[in-house]
Design a protein around this motif. Structure first.
Motif, short mmCIF file in Angstrom:
data_model
loop_
_atom_site.label_atom_id
_atom_site.label_comp_id
_atom_site.label_asym_id
_atom_site.label_seq_id
_atom_site.Cartn_x
_atom_site.Cartn_y
_atom_site.Cartn_z
N ARG A 217 0.83 -1.21 0.00
CA ARG A 217 0.00 0.00 0.00
C ARG A 217 0.87 1.26 0.00
O ARG A 217 0.61 2.21 -0.75
CB ARG A 217 -0.92 -0.01 1.22
N GLN A 218 1.90 1.28 0.83
CA GLN A 218 2.72 2.48 0.96
C GLN A 218 3.78 2.62 -0.12
O GLN A 218 4.14 3.73 -0.51
CB GLN A 218 3.39 2.51 2.34
N LYS A 219 4.30 1.49 -0.61
CA LYS A 219 5.41 1.55 -1.56
C LYS A 219 4.96 1.49 -3.02
O LYS A 219 5.65 2.00 -3.90
CB LYS A 219 6.40 0.41 -1.29
N VAL A 220 3.83 0.83 -3.28
CA VAL A 220 3.37 0.65 -4.65
C VAL A 220 2.14 1.50 -4.95
O VAL A 220 1.93 1.93 -6.08
CB VAL A 220 3.07 -0.85 -4.93
N HIS A 221 1.29 1.70 -3.95
CA HIS A 221 0.11 2.57 -4.06
C HIS A 221 -0.94 2.03 -5.02
O HIS A 221 -1.71 2.81 -5.59
CB HIS A 221 0.52 3.99 -4.49
N ARG A 222 -0.97 0.74 -5.21
CA ARG A 222 -2.03 0.16 -6.03
C ARG A 222 -2.17 -1.32 -5.71
O ARG A 222 -1.31 -1.91 -5.06
CB ARG A 222 -1.75 0.34 -7.52
N SER A 223 -3.28 -1.90 -6.16
CA SER A 223 -3.52 -3.32 -5.94
C SER A 223 -3.38 -4.08 -7.25
O SER A 223 -3.34 -3.48 -8.33
CB SER A 223 -4.92 -3.54 -5.36
N PHE A 224 -3.29 -5.40 -7.14
CA PHE A 224 -3.22 -6.27 -8.31
C PHE A 224 -4.23 -7.39 -8.09
O PHE A 224 -4.14 -8.13 -7.11
CB PHE A 224 -1.81 -6.85 -8.47
N LYS A 225 -5.16 -7.54 -9.01
CA LYS A 225 -6.22 -8.52 -8.81
C LYS A 225 -5.74 -9.95 -8.94
O LYS A 225 -6.46 -10.89 -8.57
CB LYS A 225 -7.36 -8.26 -9.80
N ASN A 226 -4.51 -10.14 -9.45
CA ASN A 226 -3.99 -11.50 -9.62
C ASN A 226 -3.05 -11.92 -8.49
O ASN A 226 -2.54 -13.04 -8.50
CB ASN A 226 -3.24 -11.61 -10.95
N VAL A 227 -2.81 -11.04 -7.51
CA VAL A 227 -1.83 -11.32 -6.46
C VAL A 227 -2.53 -11.76 -5.18
O VAL A 227 -3.47 -11.11 -4.70
CB VAL A 227 -0.96 -10.07 -6.17
N LYS A 228 -2.08 -12.89 -4.64
CA LYS A 228 -2.57 -13.38 -3.35
C LYS A 228 -1.40 -13.55 -2.40
O LYS A 228 -0.28 -13.85 -2.82
CB LYS A 228 -3.29 -14.73 -3.52
N ILE A 229 -1.68 -13.38 -1.12
CA ILE A 229 -0.66 -13.54 -0.10
C ILE A 229 -0.99 -14.76 0.75
O ILE A 229 -2.11 -14.88 1.26
CB ILE A 229 -0.55 -12.29 0.80
N VAL A 230 -0.04 -15.65 0.88
CA VAL A 230 -0.18 -16.83 1.73
C VAL A 230 0.73 -16.61 2.93
O VAL A 230 1.94 -16.80 2.87
CB VAL A 230 0.22 -18.12 0.98
N SER A 231 0.13 -16.16 4.03
CA SER A 231 0.92 -15.79 5.19
C SER A 231 0.01 -15.72 6.42
O SER A 231 -1.20 -15.95 6.32
CB SER A 231 1.60 -14.43 4.96
N ASN A 232 0.60 -15.43 7.56
CA ASN A 232 -0.17 -15.32 8.80
C ASN A 232 -0.98 -14.03 8.79
O ASN A 232 -0.43 -12.95 8.56
CB ASN A 232 0.78 -15.34 10.00
N ARG A 233 -2.27 -14.17 9.06
CA ARG A 233 -3.16 -13.01 8.97
C ARG A 233 -3.74 -12.67 10.34
O ARG A 233 -4.18 -13.54 11.09
CB ARG A 233 -4.28 -13.28 7.98
N MET A 234 -3.73 -11.38 10.65
CA MET A 234 -4.19 -10.89 11.95
C MET A 234 -5.68 -10.57 11.94
O MET A 234 -6.27 -10.29 10.89
CB MET A 234 -3.41 -9.63 12.34
N VAL A 235 -6.27 -10.59 13.13
CA VAL A 235 -7.65 -10.17 13.32
C VAL A 235 -7.65 -9.03 14.33
O VAL A 235 -7.11 -9.17 15.44
CB VAL A 235 -8.53 -11.33 13.85
N PHE A 236 -8.22 -7.89 13.93
CA PHE A 236 -8.24 -6.69 14.78
C PHE A 236 -9.67 -6.40 15.23
O PHE A 236 -10.64 -6.71 14.52
CB PHE A 236 -7.70 -5.48 14.01
N ASP A 237 -9.78 -5.78 16.41
CA ASP A 237 -11.11 -5.36 16.86
C ASP A 237 -11.46 -4.01 16.24
O ASP A 237 -10.71 -3.47 15.42
CB ASP A 237 -11.19 -5.33 18.39
N ASN A 238 -12.60 -3.46 16.63
CA ASN A 238 -13.06 -2.21 16.03
C ASN A 238 -12.15 -1.03 16.33
O ASN A 238 -12.20 0.00 15.64
CB ASN A 238 -14.48 -1.90 16.51
#
Length: 425
Positions: A217-238
């Motif tokens: 987000r900070q270094k590229v400033h765009r998304s890619f619809k073909n890119v997926k991340i396989v990694s540990n994912r956090m859950v945040f509260d409100n």
């Protein structure tokens, strides 16, 4: 690498290898007696000097590229090209592969190392865990089963400390903002090239998906619809406070396609409403793989996938003299001295070319011919792809980002220049 240290490389090679030394610029050519076409170029510039030349726009990839078996690589490129982009997926490590090893002349940070949770006590506790477990991770005497349990223990304790220490998403943002982490030159263009051809990219990391997404987000400033991340994912509260982790724990010894159920499209976390190109089931059906990594262990990222053809590209960023021999044997192609991603962009363009092929086709710059296997039913001993060696081709490819066709040879000679010109339009 200074000239007097070349002896470290020479002593690591078999005596039957023919060696030619060129002092200006300093590099070696290695020729195997089993194939006159099998040779390796080893860059003689120091890492810092090479990085400066790359940053100045001098992308002489031949000086930072090592191919141990050009004929085998050519056969694999031809096999992937024949099957088409619909059968291809890209698997990539993150730290030291997609990101630079050196940033501004210094060792860059990893996605693990940048995190500061705003609580010095817990930062120190996580560092103590690192100092205890990290040597065990690379110990040659610990059996894999025992080491796997130790890694699960390390990652579990670290995750608990992040929760107990009150990590917030704001702390992640601040950590990335102040970090020394940067993508290799050409990574964005590689993603764009693959996105345009609906080729999925799986980024495997034993770190934290939320940090990797924030770096994007900070270094590229765009998304890619073909890119997926396989990694540990956090859950945040409100309130943006970490409360748990989602799904299976991914550590350094199990980051492979067995963990594919943890994959999540990056665009979902950028607020992009379009659906993903591929679900996980369809990704598994893509049985040709381009694997990108910077450690020998990264070759295990394709474990769990019944692939037909795999092409592996390794980035050997440092300590080249001691590691070159092993990397050359393990990876199909090796990029030295923190090289940019343009070599991979060129490689992918060859794999996705619509040109007809033959064992004598040298459009990829990798010699084929004598060592090429006969394709079933081809009727031609020099054919890898099944096309006759006299087949015609127009030498063009679809232009990335444009609805026109361009010369593939011209694109491969200077992919960086093409994308720079495209951005000016």
């Amino acid at each position: 690498m200074s000239c007097y240290r070349l002896q470290n490389i020479l002593t690591a090679l078999p005596a039957c290898i023919k060696i030619t030394y060129n002092p200006q610029p300093c590099y070696l050519t290695f020729t195997s007696p089993t194939s006159n076409n099998s040779r390796v170029l080893c860059c003689g510039y120091s890492s810092k000097n090479q990085v400066k030349k790359m940053e100045a726009g001098h992308h002489d990839l031949s000086k930072v590229t090592v191919v141990g078996d050009p004929q085998l690589l050519q056969r694999r490129i031809d096999a992937v090209r024949l099957a088409g982009p619909a059968k291809l997926q890209v698997i990539a490590d993150f730290d030291g592969t997609l990101t630079n090893y050196f940033v501004n002349g210094r060792r860059g940070q990893s996605s693990h190392g940048i995190l500061k949770q705003g609580n010095a006590e817990y930062d120190d506790k996580r560092q103590a865990l690192y100092e205890y477990y990290h040597p065990l991770e690379f110990s040659p005497t610990i059996p894999v089963e025992e080491k796997t349990k130790l890694m699960e223990e390390w990652w579990g304790k670290t995750h608990n400390l992040l929760i107990e220490g009150g990590l917030t998403y704001d702390a992640i943002k601040e950590s990335v903002t102040s970090s020394a982490i940067a993508f290799r030159d050409g990574v964005v263009e590689l993603f764009e090239f693959l996105e345009e051809r609906d080729i999925p990219v799986l980024i495997f990391s034993a770190g934290l998906a939320d940090i990797i997404e924030e770096v994007l987000r900070q270094k590229v400033h765009r998304s890619f619809k073909n890119v997926k991340i396989v990694s540990n994912r956090m859950v945040f509260d409100n309130d943006g406070r970490l409360i748990s982790f989602k799904g299976k724990l991914i550590h350094s010894l199990n980051k492979n396609e067995h963990a594919l159920e943890m994959a999540a499209p990056v665009h979902e976390h950028f607020g992009d409403g379009d659906g993903p190109i591929n679900d996980n089931a369809s990704v598994r059906k893509r049985t040709n793989v381009l694997l990108l990594g910077d450690h020998l262990g990264d070759l295990g990222m394709s474990d769990g996938l019944d692939y037909e053809t795999r092409i592996s590209a390794g980035f050997l960023n440092d300590n080249i003299e001691n590691n070159l021999s092993n990397y050359r044997k393990a990876f199909d192609v090796v990029y030295l001295n923190d090289a940019p991603m343009w070599g991979v962009v060129k490689l992918v363009s060859q794999m996705c070319s619509t040109d007809k092929m033959s064992g004598n086709d040298k459009s990829s710059g990798i010699t084929g011919g004598a060592g090429a296997a006969k394709a079933p039913g081809s009727g031609s001993t020099g054919s890898v792809s099944g096309f006759d060696s006299g087949a015609t081709k127009d030498g063009t490819m679809k232009a990335p980002g444009q609805d026109v066709r361009i010369s593939m040879e011209g694109f491969e000679k200077n992919p960086a220049g093409y994308f720079r010109d495209l951005q000016k339009k």
